[in-house]
Motif scaffolding. Structure first.
Motif, PDB file in Angstrom:
ATOM      1  N   THR A 400       0.847  -1.202   0.000  1.00  0.00           N
ATOM      2  CA  THR A 400       0.000   0.000   0.000  1.00  0.00           C
ATOM      3  C   THR A 400       0.879   1.248   0.000  1.00  0.00           C
ATOM      4  O   THR A 400       0.542   2.236  -0.626  1.00  0.00           O
ATOM      5  CB  THR A 400      -0.954   0.020   1.207  1.00  0.00           C
ATOM      6  OG1 THR A 400      -0.210  -0.374   2.369  1.00  0.00           O
ATOM      7  CG2 THR A 400      -2.111  -0.928   1.016  1.00  0.00           C
ATOM      8  N   SER A 401       2.031   1.151   0.663  1.00  0.00           N
ATOM      9  CA  SER A 401       2.951   2.289   0.617  1.00  0.00           C
ATOM     10  C   SER A 401       4.324   1.892   1.148  1.00  0.00           C
ATOM     11  O   SER A 401       4.452   1.026   2.019  1.00  0.00           O
ATOM     12  CB  SER A 401       2.410   3.443   1.463  1.00  0.00           C
ATOM     13  OG  SER A 401       3.249   4.568   1.314  1.00  0.00           O
ATOM     14  N   ILE A 402       5.323   2.546   0.605  1.00  0.00           N
ATOM     15  CA  ILE A 402       6.634   2.528   1.247  1.00  0.00           C
ATOM     16  C   ILE A 402       6.536   3.622   2.317  1.00  0.00           C
ATOM     17  O   ILE A 402       5.945   4.683   2.075  1.00  0.00           O
ATOM     18  CB  ILE A 402       7.743   2.887   0.236  1.00  0.00           C
ATOM     19  CG1 ILE A 402       7.653   2.029  -1.030  1.00  0.00           C
ATOM     20  CG2 ILE A 402       9.122   2.797   0.889  1.00  0.00           C
ATOM     21  CD1 ILE A 402       8.100   0.608  -0.924  1.00  0.00           C
ATOM     22  N   THR A 403       7.071   3.353   3.470  1.00  0.00           N
ATOM     23  CA  THR A 403       7.001   4.348   4.540  1.00  0.00           C
ATOM     24  C   THR A 403       8.404   4.900   4.816  1.00  0.00           C
ATOM     25  O   THR A 403       9.366   4.501   4.161  1.00  0.00           O
ATOM     26  CB  THR A 403       6.452   3.722   5.833  1.00  0.00           C
ATOM     27  OG1 THR A 403       7.417   2.763   6.296  1.00  0.00           O
ATOM     28  CG2 THR A 403       5.119   3.020   5.601  1.00  0.00           C
ATOM     29  N   GLU A 404       8.518   5.755   5.821  1.00  0.00           N
ATOM     30  CA  GLU A 404       9.821   6.320   6.188  1.00  0.00           C
ATOM     31  C   GLU A 404      10.784   5.221   6.627  1.00  0.00           C
ATOM     32  O   GLU A 404      11.995   5.301   6.414  1.00  0.00           O
ATOM     33  CB  GLU A 404       9.681   7.325   7.340  1.00  0.00           C
ATOM     34  CG  GLU A 404       9.160   8.688   6.932  1.00  0.00           C
ATOM     35  CD  GLU A 404       7.689   8.687   6.523  1.00  0.00           C
ATOM     36  OE1 GLU A 404       6.982   7.682   6.801  1.00  0.00           O
ATOM     37  OE2 GLU A 404       7.254   9.656   5.893  1.00  0.00           O
ATOM     38  N   THR A 405      10.210   4.154   7.221  1.00  0.00           N
ATOM     39  CA  THR A 405      11.089   3.130   7.813  1.00  0.00           C
ATOM     40  C   THR A 405      10.945   1.751   7.177  1.00  0.00           C
ATOM     41  O   THR A 405      11.700   0.841   7.495  1.00  0.00           O
ATOM     42  CB  THR A 405      10.757   2.979   9.313  1.00  0.00           C
ATOM     43  OG1 THR A 405       9.343   2.721   9.424  1.00  0.00           O
ATOM     44  CG2 THR A 405      11.112   4.232  10.096  1.00  0.00           C
ATOM     45  N   GLY A 406       9.989   1.595   6.303  1.00  0.00           N
ATOM     46  CA  GLY A 406       9.807   0.255   5.755  1.00  0.00           C
ATOM     47  C   GLY A 406       8.699   0.189   4.721  1.00  0.00           C
ATOM     48  O   GLY A 406       8.521   1.107   3.922  1.00  0.00           O
ATOM     49  N   ILE A 407       7.935  -0.884   4.805  1.00  0.00           N
ATOM     50  CA  ILE A 407       6.919  -1.135   3.770  1.00  0.00           C
ATOM     51  C   ILE A 407       5.614  -1.564   4.429  1.00  0.00           C
ATOM     52  O   ILE A 407       5.607  -2.406   5.336  1.00  0.00           O
ATOM     53  CB  ILE A 407       7.390  -2.249   2.800  1.00  0.00           C
ATOM     54  CG1 ILE A 407       8.714  -1.841   2.135  1.00  0.00           C
ATOM     55  CG2 ILE A 407       6.334  -2.552   1.748  1.00  0.00           C
ATOM     56  CD1 ILE A 407       9.303  -2.866   1.179  1.00  0.00           C
ATOM     57  N   GLU A 408       4.504  -0.969   3.948  1.00  0.00           N
ATOM     58  CA  GLU A 408       3.173  -1.437   4.363  1.00  0.00           C
ATOM     59  C   GLU A 408       2.614  -2.308   3.251  1.00  0.00           C
ATOM     60  O   GLU A 408       2.556  -1.885   2.095  1.00  0.00           O
ATOM     61  CB  GLU A 408       2.240  -0.238   4.567  1.00  0.00           C
ATOM     62  CG  GLU A 408       2.495   0.517   5.859  1.00  0.00           C
ATOM     63  CD  GLU A 408       1.671   1.797   5.955  1.00  0.00           C
ATOM     64  OE1 GLU A 408       1.837   2.519   6.948  1.00  0.00           O
ATOM     65  OE2 GLU A 408       0.883   2.068   5.017  1.00  0.00           O
ATOM     66  N   GLY A 410      -0.505  -5.519   2.499  1.00  0.00           N
ATOM     67  CA  GLY A 410      -1.636  -6.236   3.101  1.00  0.00           C
ATOM     68  C   GLY A 410      -2.010  -5.567   4.407  1.00  0.00           C
ATOM     69  O   GLY A 410      -2.143  -4.347   4.490  1.00  0.00           O
ATOM     70  N   ASP A 411      -2.122  -6.383   5.467  1.00  0.00           N
ATOM     71  CA  ASP A 411      -2.457  -5.804   6.765  1.00  0.00           C
ATOM     72  C   ASP A 411      -1.211  -5.667   7.641  1.00  0.00           C
ATOM     73  O   ASP A 411      -1.301  -5.571   8.850  1.00  0.00           O
ATOM     74  CB  ASP A 411      -3.514  -6.678   7.455  1.00  0.00           C
ATOM     75  CG  ASP A 411      -3.072  -8.131   7.502  1.00  0.00           C
ATOM     76  OD1 ASP A 411      -1.955  -8.431   6.990  1.00  0.00           O
ATOM     77  OD2 ASP A 411      -3.825  -8.972   8.019  1.00  0.00           O
ATOM     78  N   GLU A 412      -0.035  -5.693   7.005  1.00  0.00           N
ATOM     79  CA  GLU A 412       1.204  -5.643   7.789  1.00  0.00           C
ATOM     80  C   GLU A 412       1.987  -4.369   7.505  1.00  0.00           C
ATOM     81  O   GLU A 412       1.847  -3.755   6.444  1.00  0.00           O
ATOM     82  CB  GLU A 412       2.124  -6.822   7.417  1.00  0.00           C
ATOM     83  CG  GLU A 412       1.603  -8.170   7.833  1.00  0.00           C
ATOM     84  CD  GLU A 412       2.618  -9.265   7.540  1.00  0.00           C
ATOM     85  OE1 GLU A 412       3.775  -9.157   7.983  1.00  0.00           O
ATOM     86  OE2 GLU A 412       2.240 -10.232   6.853  1.00  0.00           O
ATOM     87  N   SER A 413       2.831  -4.033   8.448  1.00  0.00           N
ATOM     88  CA  SER A 413       3.777  -2.944   8.232  1.00  0.00           C
ATOM     89  C   SER A 413       5.110  -3.423   8.800  1.00  0.00           C
ATOM     90  O   SER A 413       5.161  -3.911   9.939  1.00  0.00           O
ATOM     91  CB  SER A 413       3.303  -1.694   8.972  1.00  0.00           C
ATOM     92  OG  SER A 413       4.225  -0.659   8.759  1.00  0.00           O
ATOM     93  N   LYS A 414       6.175  -3.307   8.007  1.00  0.00           N
ATOM     94  CA  LYS A 414       7.457  -3.865   8.462  1.00  0.00           C
ATOM     95  C   LYS A 414       8.580  -2.881   8.229  1.00  0.00           C
ATOM     96  O   LYS A 414       8.610  -2.193   7.198  1.00  0.00           O
ATOM     97  CB  LYS A 414       7.749  -5.143   7.654  1.00  0.00           C
ATOM     98  CG  LYS A 414       7.951  -6.346   8.519  1.00  0.00           C
ATOM     99  CD  LYS A 414       8.397  -7.565   7.825  1.00  0.00           C
ATOM    100  CE  LYS A 414       9.730  -8.062   8.331  1.00  0.00           C
ATOM    101  NZ  LYS A 414      10.112  -7.817   9.687  1.00  0.00           N
ATOM    102  N   ASP A 415       9.471  -2.791   9.185  1.00  0.00           N
ATOM    103  CA  ASP A 415      10.623  -1.911   9.027  1.00  0.00           C
ATOM    104  C   ASP A 415      11.769  -2.661   8.339  1.00  0.00           C
ATOM    105  O   ASP A 415      11.954  -3.863   8.562  1.00  0.00           O
ATOM    106  CB  ASP A 415      11.110  -1.426  10.398  1.00  0.00           C
ATOM    107  CG  ASP A 415      10.152  -0.389  10.973  1.00  0.00           C
ATOM    108  OD1 ASP A 415       9.253   0.058  10.215  1.00  0.00           O
ATOM    109  OD2 ASP A 415      10.293  -0.056  12.164  1.00  0.00           O
ATOM    110  N   PHE A 416      12.515  -1.929   7.529  1.00  0.00           N
ATOM    111  CA  PHE A 416      13.674  -2.518   6.850  1.00  0.00           C
ATOM    112  C   PHE A 416      14.869  -1.577   6.967  1.00  0.00           C
ATOM    113  O   PHE A 416      14.705  -0.356   7.014  1.00  0.00           O
ATOM    114  CB  PHE A 416      13.362  -2.760   5.366  1.00  0.00           C
ATOM    115  CG  PHE A 416      12.347  -3.855   5.153  1.00  0.00           C
ATOM    116  CD1 PHE A 416      12.702  -5.190   5.267  1.00  0.00           C
ATOM    117  CD2 PHE A 416      11.027  -3.553   4.840  1.00  0.00           C
ATOM    118  CE1 PHE A 416      11.771  -6.203   5.079  1.00  0.00           C
ATOM    119  CE2 PHE A 416      10.095  -4.549   4.647  1.00  0.00           C
ATOM    120  CZ  PHE A 416      10.463  -5.886   4.768  1.00  0.00           C
ATOM    121  N   ASP A 417      16.071  -2.176   6.959  1.00  0.00           N
ATOM    122  CA  ASP A 417      17.289  -1.354   6.964  1.00  0.00           C
ATOM    123  C   ASP A 417      17.716  -0.977   5.548  1.00  0.00           C
ATOM    124  O   ASP A 417      18.561  -0.082   5.371  1.00  0.00           O
ATOM    125  CB  ASP A 417      18.441  -2.117   7.638  1.00  0.00           C
ATOM    126  CG  ASP A 417      18.069  -2.507   9.071  1.00  0.00           C
ATOM    127  OD1 ASP A 417      17.505  -1.651   9.772  1.00  0.00           O
ATOM    128  OD2 ASP A 417      18.309  -3.670   9.456  1.00  0.00           O
TER     129      ASP A 417
END
Ligand code: NAP
Length: 898
Positions: A400-408, A410-417
């Protein structure tokens, strides 16, 4: 960086070495220390010319070779390269695991034979650093660095029709004029916008496989996201997983991939190369994909599944990109055959991936093998067995979107380095239209191509004189070993420039007729393949808004080369040349025969078959039967029954084809081809089955007496007698007596047309329609097509004469029972469909019959089958291009008999 150069670029330091003068500059990549007296630098100083014969954009393998050839032939040139070194795709694509999928035995320059001894590849599939080194080695050896301007982007190019020169604007602010302008920018050089919401929000490091940092990336201990599962991703994922603490792979479409089995060069190829390098290279140039391969002769559907899998396993073990697809002859055109490979590839994934759900997610379904670029990997599927690697199915859980810290997603949001975009390229046209190229009358290439690239031979484009593309859209390019295609294009351009110079011409431009002909030919080629059903970058489907056409030419490397050579040999067919007060316009179309028909013609020419008109009737009959025995049988029908019926001179055999659907069915009395001399009620079996199934009609294919034993009017009388009998017995045959039509091919078309006239004149039966496929209608044989298509298209002028001589005396040939076109009145005949073929001696007499019927008020559907020959439409399941005309024929029968 080339060997012998170290340190950071520092042009200023070296300025002191420059001779004084305007337009003098340092050439060469990554300049380091330049101590006085140092002699092993690859750079130097040169006086750059602002007016040259040729400007070339790009210093990959194409630009490098072109530069060499231009110099060798005395053309002045400037090569402008955006990067700071040679190598093109191998300069930019430095992601971990980047390797060439074509074996190094085949992915090497052939133009410098010394290289074969001077360069040794360390592996079967060379890795990116080694290929880049190879490019640098060649550039140094041939002093190419001195002809290339690095770190220069071309921002625009404009054709000046008064000076007949291009003006090229560079990012440095320099303007260069040139007689000729060549884009050697590669097919996969502009990474596409990932088109994912929020890409610029992310604050962490972002990597794009096609623009990988030169110093490499260390993912140790990092949580990494990789988006995309194409070749770049499939190669890099195992390497990234080896370092990352956590890896999440975002997959939209799974891909077919096979292990590269990397190692030493394949012994068999090396042996063939060393045995006779010239022959090997010649074979590659005339092959279908630019790599010598044995051409398959077996259908994937012609062997049992176990046999098919055993054959595929052998191909799999070769570890060659093209081997699997080349196992069977019909995987590119027949979806069912292709599915055998898909099944095999999926079975391999299941064997490797332990979690069944992940295995299923990684298994491609819904697109045919080869319609997306197949991949080669080293431990790709195995990587998904690692506990820290996760696969996300974007079809179920879209981002649904790349965020400041990761990726949203489905119903999840996860941070990536770190996020890696392996989302592909704006392929084939991206690099070309990104430069503002303006041709005649202010037309830009971008505007001209807004509905799809229009080129002649994938090399040139109307409205853009003296402009060339190396491996452009409409050439084999990405569907081939690029080295072979690059060399071929460079050599064609070189030879053309030399020819122009020698003949005193300044400009060359394709004609609109030639360009449109090439577009049609490319479309014909694409139409018989499975490519169009898949959303791939081959079809432009990966870039939103990009026109959907098959961008590369699928007709094959060898055929394409022959075409380009033919264009030159025929005095630049399809081009207009001008200069020094003279002009030459040699308009025309280079390939008009349907591509699959062309292949059959070529195969037959290679077989050196005897001409039938040199045989006795008995020999010709035996020959015809033997040929028929080798063809595909045609589709299944509900039932086939053989019987006899009374003809005009005795019993005649017939075969009844009944559809599987519920009857009673309308009835079509069918008459076979064979020039009244050979053939039988079963000789057109595949076509009868095809019409039976697709028109949902009961076909009664009737034999008739043959010449020379039974000459005119035996066949005509038998045809009419058979029609009367079938009509009278239609109900007992399971047909509907009120719905009867006639049909026939060639001489059978003649018998059918005559039967329709006799039925009209002799009180019935009443017919609902007549389907005449490439019929004989006029014994005078004076029509132009008899001369135009006299030879080379299976049915020849002389064979037609042989048929007529066996069938009818000269004095009988003008009788309407022999020549239905010559009947004094065609009014009152049943509605007709007349199909004629462009490259058929009988074309014009069929066309004339259609026109005459129309003139007499008969409703006629007249199909002039473009690119077809007399026999091709009957070749069910052998020639895919015959399918659309046959579908139209079936539709006509349905309509007649509705
Ligand atoms: P690619 O084959 O186009 O793969 C791009 C991947 O990104 C696809 O899986 C695509 O999914 C996915 N993707 C694109 N946009 C996306 C989005 N908005 N959201 C989610 N996923 C998205 O690109 P590539 O891997 O760079 O390879 C391109 C070509 O370069 C290859 O096909 C090959 O010809 C050449 N290449 C060759 C080699 C070699 O010879 N070894 C190596 C690398 C590349 P979809 O499939 O659903 O569009």
């Amino acid at each position: 960086m080339p060997d012998g150069l170290h340190g950071e670029p520092d042009r200023q330091k070296c300025r002191g070495f420059a001779p004084k003068g305007v337009g003098v500059e340092w050439f060469g990549p990554d300049l380091g220390e330049c101590p006085p007296g140092k002699t092993d630098l690859t750079g130097g100083f040169r006086v750059s010319k602002s007016d040259v014969d040729v400007v070339v954009v790009g210093a990959g393998f194409a630009g490098m070779y072109l530069l060499h050839e231009l110099r060798a032939n005395g053309f002045s040139s400037r090569v402008l390269e955006a990067g700071d070194d040679v190598g093109g795709t191998w300069y930019w694509n430095r992601y971990p695991g980047a390797r060439c999928d074509i074996s190094t035995t085949d992915y090497s320059y052939t133009w410098d034979p010394e290289l074969h001894d001077q360069w040794t590849w360390s592996e079967k599939h060379a890795a990116q650093p080694e290929i880049l080194k190879y490019a640098q080695f060649v550039a140094k050896k041939h002093d190419l660095y001195s002809g290339i301007d690095f770190n220069v982007k071309v921002t625009g190019a404009v054709w000046n029709d008064s000076t007949k020169r291009w003006t090229i604007n560079a990012s440095t602010g320099e303007t260069i004029t040139a007689r000729h302008y060549v884009m050697a920018t590669g097919c996969l050089s502009v990474p596409k916008d990932p088109d994912i919401p929020g890409t610029d929000r992310y604050q962490g490091p972002v990597y794009v496989t096609g623009r990988w940092p030169h110093e490499g990336v260390d993912f140790t201990g990092k949580r990494v996201a990789v988006i995309g599962t194409g070749s770049s991703s499939i190669q890099s994922i195992p390497h990234i997983a080896a370092q990352a603490s956590e890896l999440v792979v975002f997959q939209r479409t799974p891909n077919y991939s096979m292990p590269a089995f990397n190692g030493p060069q394949p012994a068999d190829r090396v042996a063939r190369l060393k045995g006779d390098r010239k022959a090997y290279e010649a074979e590659a140039r005339l092959s279908s994909a630019g790599v010598p391969m044995e051409m398959p002769t077996v259908s994937a559907l012609g062997v049992s599944r176990d046999e098919a899998f055993a054959m595929l396993e052998k191909s799999w073990q070769k570890g060659e990109l093209l081997a699997i697809g080349a196992t069977f002859m019909d995987v590119g055109t027949n979806r069912e055959a292709n599915e055998v490979i898909c099944d095999f590839m999926r079975s391999k994934i299941k064997e490797v991936v332990k979690d069944p759900e992940t295995a299923e997610l990684l298994s491609p379904r819904g697109h045919a093998y080869g319609t997306k670029r197949p991949c080669m990997d080293t431990n790709y599927f195995q990587t998904f067995n690692l506990p820290h690697v996760r696969l996300v199915d974007l079809r179920k859980k879209p981002i649904t979107s790349i965020t400041e810290t990761g990726i949203e997603f489905g119903d999840e949001s996860k941070d990536f380095d770190a996020i890696v975009y392996a989302t592909g390229f704006d392929a084939m046209t991206g690099a070309i239209v990104n430069v503002d190229i303006t041709g005649k009358n202010g037309l830009t290439l971008k505007k001209k191509w807004e509905h799809g690239p229009l080129t002649y031979l994938g090399l040139t484009s109307v409205g853009f004189p003296n402009f060339y593309m190396i491996t452009g859209p409409g050439s084999p390019s990405v569907l081939s070993n690029m080295m072979v295609s690059i060399e071929q294009h460079v050599e064609w351009i070189r030879d053309t420039l030399v020819d122009l110079r020698e003949a005193g011409f300044d400009t060359i431009e394709a004609t609109p007729v030639a360009e449109e002909g090439w577009r049609v030919h490319c479309t014909d080629c694409a139409d018989i393949t499975l490519f169009q059903d898949t959303n791939s970058w081959y079809m432009g489907a990966n870039v939103p808004g990009k026109p959907r056409v098959l961008f590369p030419y699928i007709g094959g490397v060898g055929r394409y080369r022959q075409t380009c050579d033919e264009v030159r040999a025929r005095g630049y067919l399809g081009f207009e040349l001008s200069g020094s007060g003279k002009a030459q316009r040699n308009d025309g179309i280079v390939r008009q025969v349907q591509p699959d028909v062309d292949m059959v013609l070529e195969m037959m020419a290679q077989m050196g078959l005897p001409s039938m008109d040199s045989m006795s009737p008995a020999e010709a009959r035996a020959f015809s039967e033997a040929s028929s025995a080798m063809r595909p049988p045609g589709p299944e029908v509900g039932e086939m029954i053989d019987g006899t019926l009374p003809g005009a001179g005795g019993p005649l055999e017939y075969r009844l084809y009944r559809p599987a659907t519920k009857g009673p069915h309308p009835v079509v009395v069918y008459f076979h081809g064979g020039g009244w001399v050979f053939g039988s009620h079963v000789s057109d079996d595949p076509l009868c089955r095809d019409l039976c199934k697709n028109a949902d009609v009961l076909i009664v294919s009737v034999n008739y007496r043959h010449a020379p034993e039974d000459r005119f009017p035996a066949a005509a009388d038998d045809g009419y007698a058979a029609l009367q009998w079938v009509a009278a017995n239609a109900a007992s045959l399971g047909g509907d007596p009120s719905r009867i039509a006639v049909a026939g091919w060639s001489a059978g078309g003649n018998v059918a047309a005559v039967a329709a006239q006799l039925a009209r004149d002799n009180g019935g039966p009443s017919l609902k329609g007549q389907l005449l496929l490439t019929p004989v209608t006029d014994g005078s044989r004076q029509h132009g097509s008899h001369h135009e298509n006299a030879d080379g298209f299976i049915l020849t002028k002389s064979l037609m004469e042989w048929f007529w001589n066996h069938y009818a005396d000269e004095s009988d040939r003008s009788h309407p029972k022999a020549s239905p076109l010559l009947a004094s009145n065609l009014a009152g005949l049943p509605p007709a469909m007349v199909v004629t073929a462009q490259f058929d001696p009988l074309r014009d007499e069929g066309d004339a019959y259609a026109r005459a019927l129309m003139g007499a008020g008969v409703p006629v559907e007249h199909l002039q089958a473009r690119g077809h020959i007399h026999t091709s439409i009957t070749m069910v399941d052998a020639l895919p291009s015959g399918k659309p005309p046959r579908a139209q024929m079936a539709a006509a029968l349905r309509r007649f008999l509705a």
